[in-house]
Enzyme design. Structure first.
Site, PDB file in Angstrom:
ATOM      1  N   GLY A  67       0.758  -1.241   0.000  1.00 43.70           N
ATOM      2  CA  GLY A  67       0.000   0.000   0.000  1.00 43.70           C
ATOM      3  C   GLY A  67       0.788   1.291   0.000  1.00 43.70           C
ATOM      4  O   GLY A  67       0.204   2.367   0.129  1.00 43.70           O
ATOM      5  N   TRP A  69       2.381   2.865  -2.466  1.00 41.00           N
ATOM      6  CA  TRP A  69       2.028   3.730  -3.595  1.00 41.00           C
ATOM      7  C   TRP A  69       0.632   4.313  -3.394  1.00 41.00           C
ATOM      8  O   TRP A  69       0.379   5.464  -3.756  1.00 41.00           O
ATOM      9  CB  TRP A  69       2.120   2.952  -4.912  1.00 41.00           C
ATOM     10  CG  TRP A  69       3.492   2.982  -5.503  1.00 41.00           C
ATOM     11  CD1 TRP A  69       4.674   3.038  -4.831  1.00 41.00           C
ATOM     12  CD2 TRP A  69       3.830   2.979  -6.889  1.00 41.00           C
ATOM     13  NE1 TRP A  69       5.727   3.054  -5.702  1.00 41.00           N
ATOM     14  CE2 TRP A  69       5.234   3.012  -6.979  1.00 41.00           C
ATOM     15  CE3 TRP A  69       3.087   2.913  -8.058  1.00 41.00           C
ATOM     16  CZ2 TRP A  69       5.911   3.018  -8.201  1.00 41.00           C
ATOM     17  CZ3 TRP A  69       3.761   2.908  -9.287  1.00 41.00           C
ATOM     18  CH2 TRP A  69       5.151   2.965  -9.352  1.00 41.00           C
ATOM     19  N   ASP A  87      -5.557  -5.605  -5.628  1.00 45.67           N
ATOM     20  CA  ASP A  87      -4.502  -6.618  -5.551  1.00 45.67           C
ATOM     21  C   ASP A  87      -5.158  -7.962  -5.265  1.00 45.67           C
ATOM     22  O   ASP A  87      -6.226  -8.008  -4.649  1.00 45.67           O
ATOM     23  CB  ASP A  87      -3.498  -6.269  -4.446  1.00 45.67           C
ATOM     24  CG  ASP A  87      -2.140  -6.937  -4.659  1.00 45.67           C
ATOM     25  OD1 ASP A  87      -2.099  -8.178  -4.815  1.00 45.67           O
ATOM     26  OD2 ASP A  87      -1.118  -6.235  -4.680  1.00 45.67           O
ATOM     27  N   ASP A 103      -8.453 -10.355  -8.777  1.00 44.99           N
ATOM     28  CA  ASP A 103      -7.670 -10.317 -10.011  1.00 44.99           C
ATOM     29  C   ASP A 103      -8.368  -9.388 -11.000  1.00 44.99           C
ATOM     30  O   ASP A 103      -9.468  -9.685 -11.466  1.00 44.99           O
ATOM     31  CB  ASP A 103      -7.564 -11.730 -10.581  1.00 44.99           C
ATOM     32  CG  ASP A 103      -6.630 -11.834 -11.769  1.00 44.99           C
ATOM     33  OD1 ASP A 103      -6.369 -10.799 -12.425  1.00 44.99           O
ATOM     34  OD2 ASP A 103      -6.170 -12.951 -12.060  1.00 44.99           O
ATOM     35  N   ASP A 128       3.050  -1.031  -9.809  1.00 52.10           N
ATOM     36  CA  ASP A 128       4.337  -1.381  -9.213  1.00 52.10           C
ATOM     37  C   ASP A 128       4.420  -2.902  -9.081  1.00 52.10           C
ATOM     38  O   ASP A 128       5.155  -3.431  -8.262  1.00 52.10           O
ATOM     39  CB  ASP A 128       4.481  -0.704  -7.842  1.00 52.10           C
ATOM     40  CG  ASP A 128       5.896  -0.791  -7.293  1.00 52.10           C
ATOM     41  OD1 ASP A 128       6.851  -0.715  -8.091  1.00 52.10           O
ATOM     42  OD2 ASP A 128       6.055  -0.937  -6.063  1.00 52.10           O
ATOM     43  N   LYS A 168       6.171  -0.197 -13.467  1.00 57.48           N
ATOM     44  CA  LYS A 168       7.496  -0.778 -13.244  1.00 57.48           C
ATOM     45  C   LYS A 168       7.808  -1.802 -14.324  1.00 57.48           C
ATOM     46  O   LYS A 168       6.951  -2.596 -14.715  1.00 57.48           O
ATOM     47  CB  LYS A 168       7.567  -1.441 -11.873  1.00 57.48           C
ATOM     48  CG  LYS A 168       8.876  -2.208 -11.642  1.00 57.48           C
ATOM     49  CD  LYS A 168       9.240  -2.302 -10.191  1.00 57.48           C
ATOM     50  CE  LYS A 168       8.332  -3.231  -9.428  1.00 57.48           C
ATOM     51  NZ  LYS A 168       8.719  -3.293  -7.998  1.00 57.48           N
TER      52      LYS A 168
END
EC number: 2.1.1.166
Length: 210
Positions: A67, A69, A87, A103, A128, A168
């Site tokens: 958490g 970000w 998530d 998902d 990320d 990322k």
């Protein structure tokens, strides 16, 4: 209660990583500043350089756990903004952050995310995400590229023209091919290596404007 780790049970590489982690400036700073992970400083630096996340925006944070970000982005969008985090792993609640566990590839989860967006538009998608690494690039890199492709697909499905994806990426096989593919749908793609990224890490961050 603190967890005791017996060094004799750790491999040399694990022991080295643990020492590096404990001694890490950003780890210590995150604990002091109240962030859940050192990754918070990566997004802070990226936004200082790009100014993409602003007050009142709607932001979706993919692969948000634990958490950090979401903490940063939630502060940046402010009370009038919306931060939706998602998530497959659980994530402890954060003020003014809507967390959806599941998902995001699944229609039900995607629909729940978009229901929270409502009649607004998604301004920024954050990713990320990273796989559980095996230390073998032949395994880790394809897994990472798959996650990147998922983030790109989500961004293309939700961002309007001018919207941004901050993602990322592990430098390696497949990254240039993905970047070339993205150039057909994104007007600009910029690479940033934040100071909080460990020097030996292959991670960089792409900032893609649709």
């Amino acid at each position: 209660m603190a967890t005791r780790i017996e060094n004799k049970k750790l491999s040399k590489s694990s022991s080295a990583w643990m020492k590096e982690h404990i001694d890490d400036h950003y780890v210590q700073k995150a604990q002091k500043d109240g962030y859940r992970a050192r990754a918070a400083y990566k997004l802070l630096e990226i936004n200082e350089k790009t100014n993409l996340i602003k007050k009142g925006m709607t932001v979706v944070d993919l692969g948000s756990a634990p958490g950090s970000w979401s903490q940063v982005a939630g502060h940046l969008v402010g009370e009038k903004g919306i931060l939706i985090a998602s998530d497959i792993l659980p994530m402890d609640t954060l003020p003014d952050v809507t967390f959806i566990q599941g998902d995001f590839r699944e229609p039900e989860v995607f629909d729940r995310i978009m229901a929270e967006v409502g009649d607004r538009q998604v301004d920024v998608v954050l990713s990320d995400m990273a796989p559980n690494t095996a230390g073998n690039s032949a395994i880790d890199q394809p897994r990472m590229m798959y996650l990147c492709e998922l983030a790109v697909d989500f961004a293309l499905a939700t961002l309007p023209e001018g919207g941004a994806l901050i993602m990322k990426v592990f430098q390696g096989e497949g990254t240039q091919e993905l970047r070339k593919q993205m150039q057909a749908d994104f007007s600009k793609i910029r690479s940033i290596k934040p100071g909080a990224s460990r020097p030996r890490s292959k991670e960089i961050f792409w900032i893609a404007i649709k």
